[in-house]
Design an enzyme around this catalytic site. Structure first.
Site, mmCIF file in Angstrom:
data_model
loop_
_atom_site.group_PDB
_atom_site.id
_atom_site.type_symbol
_atom_site.label_atom_id
_atom_site.label_comp_id
_atom_site.label_asym_id
_atom_site.label_seq_id
_atom_site.Cartn_x
_atom_site.Cartn_y
_atom_site.Cartn_z
ATOM 1 N N SER A 22 0.844 -1.193 0.000
ATOM 2 C CA SER A 22 0.000 0.000 0.000
ATOM 3 C C SER A 22 0.882 1.245 0.000
ATOM 4 C CB SER A 22 -0.894 0.007 1.239
ATOM 5 O OG SER A 22 -0.110 0.311 2.379
ATOM 6 N N LYS A 23 0.216 2.388 0.034
ATOM 7 C CA LYS A 23 0.906 3.682 0.031
ATOM 8 C C LYS A 23 2.032 3.759 1.061
ATOM 9 C CE LYS A 23 -0.638 7.026 -2.757
ATOM 10 N NZ LYS A 23 0.141 6.459 -3.867
ATOM 11 N N ARG A 24 1.814 3.084 2.194
ATOM 12 C CA ARG A 24 2.820 3.133 3.263
ATOM 13 C C ARG A 24 4.185 2.647 2.788
ATOM 14 N NH1 ARG A 24 2.337 -0.520 6.963
ATOM 15 N NH2 ARG A 24 0.733 -1.638 5.804
ATOM 16 N N HIS A 25 4.174 1.789 1.774
ATOM 17 C CA HIS A 25 5.443 1.236 1.293
ATOM 18 C C HIS A 25 6.078 2.098 0.217
ATOM 19 C CE1 HIS A 25 3.108 -2.329 2.776
ATOM 20 N NE2 HIS A 25 4.225 -2.448 3.464
ATOM 21 N N GLY A 26 5.615 3.342 0.081
ATOM 22 C CA GLY A 26 6.193 4.233 -0.932
ATOM 23 C C GLY A 26 5.305 4.288 -2.154
#
Ligand code: GLU
Length: 481
Positions: free
Chosen positions: A248-252
């Site tokens: 997800s977005k959290r991973h860049g």
């Protein structure tokens, strides 16, 4: 794989957001499957959820596919332009007693949901309208309530289907509620439009993300109710972030356009995505598009989740960058230079000059977007750096003298090629009784403003006499100040 059914697959994104790597991996696997079997790849935009539509999402989907070279044979087909087809299917199910009108208000459904939560019951429609009398229906109609259409799911038994990757999948029908087919705004739900189109477009194989696995028994029930042959299904393994949670977005960066903007090459991203869940032989990493097409098969899709590894993508991109010829590398880099070099550098850039700079950093760049940062000193007029960088383990006087001597040696030098420059500076180090490392370090900072730069003499050659002499003088001034 039976060769009797012609392969027809589709990528069916909903334009409710910008396509992320997971979506595009799905597109890629469908495309590879089609190309491997000489089949047809269809692009279908599932734009029936009007409330969740995101402006620009469709354009971004088309752009991402084109950028990666995933060409489609039919489409784009927009579901919003085929509403009559879905209404017709819904009508048929109503007429044949497989579906019914539901007049429940959103408030009633909300209360029902709360009540189910309180009682710790599984969520789902309580079938309140499944057996309304004609009188009750008339009354709702008279009040002007526009109904939704719901599917009459079987109350007992099981629904099963073979998944090409996971084997036989079985769901208890009691877990499937009477889901909506047609909404009160006249738009179909995903389930209805999806099966109507897969049937109409003669889709042979549905390869999709495994988050859709729980929808498939509903689809199978619909196919059975309509007397249609369902396609074959393969639910693709999830993509996880390095921390093993869903990517997800959290991973860049997650959208494909972000990777494009960050200077990844489409051929590198394609190679990387192909390996997210598929492999040739458990060891080969770098593969051409043709090799991937030739070898792609469902048998080599892994059953376990794939893990996204950004370092691997960067490494792979570097490999692809180094494999470009200089001309191609320059051509692809130019837009990044044009947009990211400081504004003082006048545009358009001199393509000839760029063409001489670019080969000096090709070995080091992992993305095209890094190139402006690696090369800006070639373009700017004045270097901005701390004078202490010049003095690496040297007395100030020694450094000034070394710079003075360097200027004297090179001003008016007839041959400004790297080899000739080296043959001037090496003996000069000796003359000055300086270690070459120390002396060259001084020169490097003076002409580039940094301690790490491309090979020194090639850099000096490309910078040219005028710029270099000016920079050597500026360095002297800096030290004297
Ligand atoms: N519209 C769905 C999506 O956005 C399609 C799922 C499917 O392939 O059936 O992923």
């Amino acid at each position: 794989m039976s060769s009797e059914v012609p392969v027809r697959v589709r990528f069916a994104p909903s334009p409710t957001g910008f396509p992320h790597l997971g979506n595009i991996r799905t597109a890629l696997f469908n495309w590879l499957f089609a190309r491997h079997h000489g089949g047809v790849f269809i692009l279908r935009i599932e734009d029936t959820d009007v409330a969740r539509m995101v402006e620009g999402a469709t354009e971004s989907i088309l752009h991402s596919l084109k950028w990666l070279g995933l060409d489609w044979d039919e489409g784009p087909i927009f579901q919003s332009q085929r509403l009559d087809i879905y209404r017709g299917v819904s009508e048929r199910l109503l007429k044949e007693g497989m579906a019914y009108h539901c007049y429940c208000s959103p408030q009633r459904l909300e209360e029902m949901r709360k009540e189910q939560m309180k009682r710790k019951q599984p969520p789902g429609y309580d079938r309140h309208c499944r057996n309304l009398t004609q009188e009750q229906k008339n009354e709702f109609e008279a009040r002007g309530i526009v109904p939704v259409v719901r599917f009459k799911s079987p109350l007992g038994g099981q629904t099963s289907f073979p998944d090409l990757l996971r084997g036989e999948i079985v769901f208890g029908n009691s877990t499937l509620d009477d889901f909506v087919l047609l909404k009160s705004d006249g738009y179909p739900t995903y389930h209805l439009a999806n099966i109507a189109d897969d049937h109409d477009m003669e889709i042979s194989h549905v390869l999709r993300a495994d988050e859709w696995l729980s929808s498939t028994p509903r689809h199978i029930l619909l196919y059975q109710a309509l007397g249609w042959q369902p396609p074959q299904f393969a639910h693709l393994p999830m993509i996880l972030g390095p921390d093993k949670s869903k990517l997800s977005k959290r991973h860049g960066a997650t959208s494909v356009t972000e990777y494009e903007q960050q200077g990844y090459l489409p051929e590198a991203l394609l190679n990387f995505l192909a390996l997210l869940g598929w492999s040739l032989d458990d060891k080969t990493e770098i593969m051409s598009r043709d090799t991937i097409i030739e070898n792609f098969s469902l048998e080599r899709i892994s059953k376990t989740a794939a893990v996204f590894n950004r370092d691997k993508l960067e490494w792979m991109n570097g490999v692809y960058i180094r494999s470009l010829n200089t001309e191609e590398f320059s051509r692809r880099t130019l837009p990044f230079l044009e947009s990211s070099l400081p504004s003082e550098v006048s545009r358009p850039l001199d393509a000839g000059y760029v063409g001489r700079i670019i080969p000096l950093i090709q070995e080091r760049a992992r993305t095209l977007a890094e190139v402006p940062e690696l090369t800006d000193f070639f373009f700017v007029d004045r270097l901005d750096y701390d004078s202490s960088l010049l003095l690496n383990k040297m007395e100030q006087g020694t450094a000034v003298a070394a710079l003075r001597a360097s200027i004297d040696k090179v001003e008016g030098l007839s041959n400004w090629a790297a080899m000739s420059l080296e043959s001037v500076f090496r003996p000069l180090a000796e003359e000055l009784k300086l270690k070459t490392g120390v002396f060259f370090g001084l020169l490097r900072v003076a002409v580039t403003g940094r301690t790490a730069a491309p090979p020194l003499f090639q850099t000096i050659e490309v910078l040219g006499e005028e710029r270099c002499v000016r920079r050597l003088k500026a360095a002297m001034d800096k030290l004297k100040r």
